[in-house]
Design a protein around this motif. Structure first.
Motif, PDB file in Angstrom:
ATOM      1  N   MET A  97       1.034  -1.003  -0.491  1.00 46.30           N
ATOM      2  CA  MET A  97      -0.204  -0.022   0.027  1.00 46.30           C
ATOM      3  C   MET A  97       0.854   0.920   0.311  1.00 46.30           C
ATOM      4  N   TRP A  98      -0.031   2.693  -0.492  1.00 38.59           N
ATOM      5  CA  TRP A  98       0.626   3.193  -0.135  1.00 38.59           C
ATOM      6  C   TRP A  98       0.449   4.519   0.780  1.00 38.59           C
ATOM      7  N   VAL A  99       0.174   5.412   1.358  1.00 38.86           N
ATOM      8  CA  VAL A  99      -0.352   6.441   2.355  1.00 38.86           C
ATOM      9  C   VAL A  99       1.005   7.953   2.087  1.00 38.86           C
ATOM     10  N   ARG A 100       0.089   8.745   1.958  1.00 41.63           N
ATOM     11  CA  ARG A 100       0.400   9.906   2.022  1.00 41.63           C
ATOM     12  C   ARG A 100      -0.135  10.774   3.523  1.00 41.63           C
ATOM     13  N   SER A 101       0.962  12.114   3.682  1.00 33.65           N
ATOM     14  CA  SER A 101       1.501  12.603   4.279  1.00 33.65           C
ATOM     15  C   SER A 101       1.788  14.071   4.435  1.00 33.65           C
ATOM     16  N   GLN A 102       1.740  14.735   5.023  1.00 33.80           N
ATOM     17  CA  GLN A 102       2.078  16.637   5.141  1.00 33.80           C
ATOM     18  C   GLN A 102       3.342  16.787   5.728  1.00 33.80           C
ATOM     19  N   ARG A 103       3.925  16.037   6.266  1.00 29.00           N
ATOM     20  CA  ARG A 103       4.707  16.113   6.932  1.00 29.00           C
ATOM     21  C   ARG A 103       5.721  14.961   6.935  1.00 29.00           C
ATOM     22  N   LEU A 104       6.363  14.446   7.779  1.00 28.74           N
ATOM     23  CA  LEU A 104       7.256  12.985   7.299  1.00 28.74           C
ATOM     24  C   LEU A 104       9.295  13.762   8.520  1.00 28.74           C
ATOM     25  N   LEU A 105       8.901  12.460   9.356  1.00 30.71           N
ATOM     26  CA  LEU A 105       9.414  13.167  10.385  1.00 30.71           C
ATOM     27  C   LEU A 105      10.168  11.627  10.676  1.00 30.71           C
ATOM     28  N   LEU A 106      11.022  11.639  10.762  1.00 29.77           N
ATOM     29  CA  LEU A 106      12.399  10.393   9.955  1.00 29.77           C
ATOM     30  C   LEU A 106      13.587   9.852  11.421  1.00 29.77           C
ATOM     31  N   ALA A 107      13.037   8.840  12.264  1.00 33.28           N
ATOM     32  CA  ALA A 107      13.839   8.378  13.141  1.00 33.28           C
ATOM     33  C   ALA A 107      14.326   7.259  13.511  1.00 33.28           C
ATOM     34  N   THR A 108      15.439   6.629  11.900  1.00 27.20           N
ATOM     35  CA  THR A 108      15.589   5.499  11.685  1.00 27.20           C
ATOM     36  C   THR A 108      16.678   4.906  12.171  1.00 27.20           C
ATOM     37  N   GLY A 109      17.453   5.956  12.779  1.00 31.53           N
ATOM     38  CA  GLY A 109      18.703   5.098  13.666  1.00 31.53           C
ATOM     39  C   GLY A 109      20.023   4.498  12.955  1.00 31.53           C
ATOM     40  N   VAL A 110      21.026   4.204  13.697  1.00 31.18           N
ATOM     41  CA  VAL A 110      21.858   3.665  12.737  1.00 31.18           C
ATOM     42  C   VAL A 110      22.547   2.450  13.163  1.00 31.18           C
TER      43      VAL A 110
END
Length: 316
Positions: A97-110
């Motif tokens: 599936m695809w989702v839409r978003s107004q904003r994106l916050l990345l917290a994917t780490g290392v």
């Protein structure tokens, strides 16, 4: 497109969980993408965590997810496979599936890239550690080793010395220290072993075997491993990275790409649980502030400059 959100938070470590909590508390429709166990899942306990000192990383995450229950936060146990820009924000491809978003916050780490030393990986998080602030107290006054050389080994060895006066720096070959750095270590009683390492063994302790024969018995070993970004999303979206491949953010957690924030270990922030959680909150507040600006201005209200605007009010 099957769903639309105000914000998608990618990653459910301390930074992502706290960001989702703050955004949910702001009554935003939030999708939190949980990519699995935390980076420190093998650690025996998390220390320096306000009100939760000594909790296991897994239990800390369980508590964090439970805290989201009252808020409009949807948790999906997967990470985004792809991200694309749209006219009003972003589209992210999940599994099926695809989702839409107004904003994106990345917290994917290392991701920690451990040395290829036999026996090290099996002891990672048990008797071999990354952070003395997390694992120094349980090993205070013990026989401690530091694996490293040059400036990095010098710095970590002197730091670990704060927890024990019995510290050995293992350089696994030439120490790459300056004469003054060697004197520093000598002055505080840190021994330097330059022998090549063969393997690590031991259950409750760490037995260091050397290639030329002989061994050294320690209670714990500390090192600073090389790290890589866990996700390709920052690079794919065009976020600026520094010379250590960390995502560059400003004081509000904003990346170089408008509408994208980043928090936690994937940035240059200190790699502590509380620092990551704090960064998640800072980024979430900044993100939410930009949404507030858009809403009130659509209604004709004047407001101070938005975090994502330049000095004259233009989008940055």
């Amino acid at each position: 497109m099957t769903a639309a959100y105000d914000a998608v938070v990618v990653g459910a470590g301390p930074a992502g969980l706290n960001a989702a909590l703050v955004l949910g508390g702001a009554d935003r429709r939030v999708l939190l993408l949980d990519g699995g166990p935390p980076r420190n899942v093998r650690a025996q306990a998390a220390h320096g965590v306000f009100t939760r000192d000594g909790v296991t990383p897994t239990h800390l995450k369980t508590i964090g997810l439970a805290d989201l229950a009252p808020y409009p936060v949807t948790v999906v146990p997967q990470l985004a496979r792809e991200a694309a820009f749209t006219s009003d924000g972003f589209a992210l491809r999940l599994e099926g599936m695809w989702v839409r978003s107004q904003r994106l916050l990345l917290a994917t780490g290392v991701r920690d890239v451990l040395p290829t030393l036999p026996g090290l990986r099996e002891r990672w998080g048990k008797t071999v550690h990354h952070c003395p602030y997390c694992d120094g107290w349980p090993n205070r006054d013990a026989r401690l080793g530091v694996l490293g050389s040059g400036q990095e080994g010098h710095h970590l060895a002197l730091s670990v010395r704060s927890w024990s006066d019995e510290v050995t720096l293992l350089t696994d070959g030439p120490d790459e220290l300056t004469a003054e750095q060697r004197l520093d270590l000598q002055r505080v009683g840190i021994t330097v072993q330059t022998g090549r390492l063969l393997r690590l063994a031991g259950r409750e302790d760490v037995r260091v075997g050397f290639r030329g024969g002989g061994d050294l018995c320690l209670d714990a070993l500390f090192l600073n491993p090389t790290q890589q970004q866990c996700s390709t999303l920052p690079a794919a979206l065009g976020c600026d990275l520094n010379d250590k491949s960390r995502v560059v953010v400003n004081e509000n957690g904003m990346t170089s790409v408008r509408g994208v924030w980043a928090a936690g270990d994937m940035t240059g922030a200190p790699q502590y649980v509380m620092s990551a959680a704090s960064g998640g909150m800072t980024a979430a507040v900044s993100l939410n502030t930009t949404l507030i600006h858009e809403e009130v201005r659509r209604m004709g209200a004047a407001f101070h400059k938005s975090p994502d605007e330049g000095p004259e009010g233009e989008a940055s």
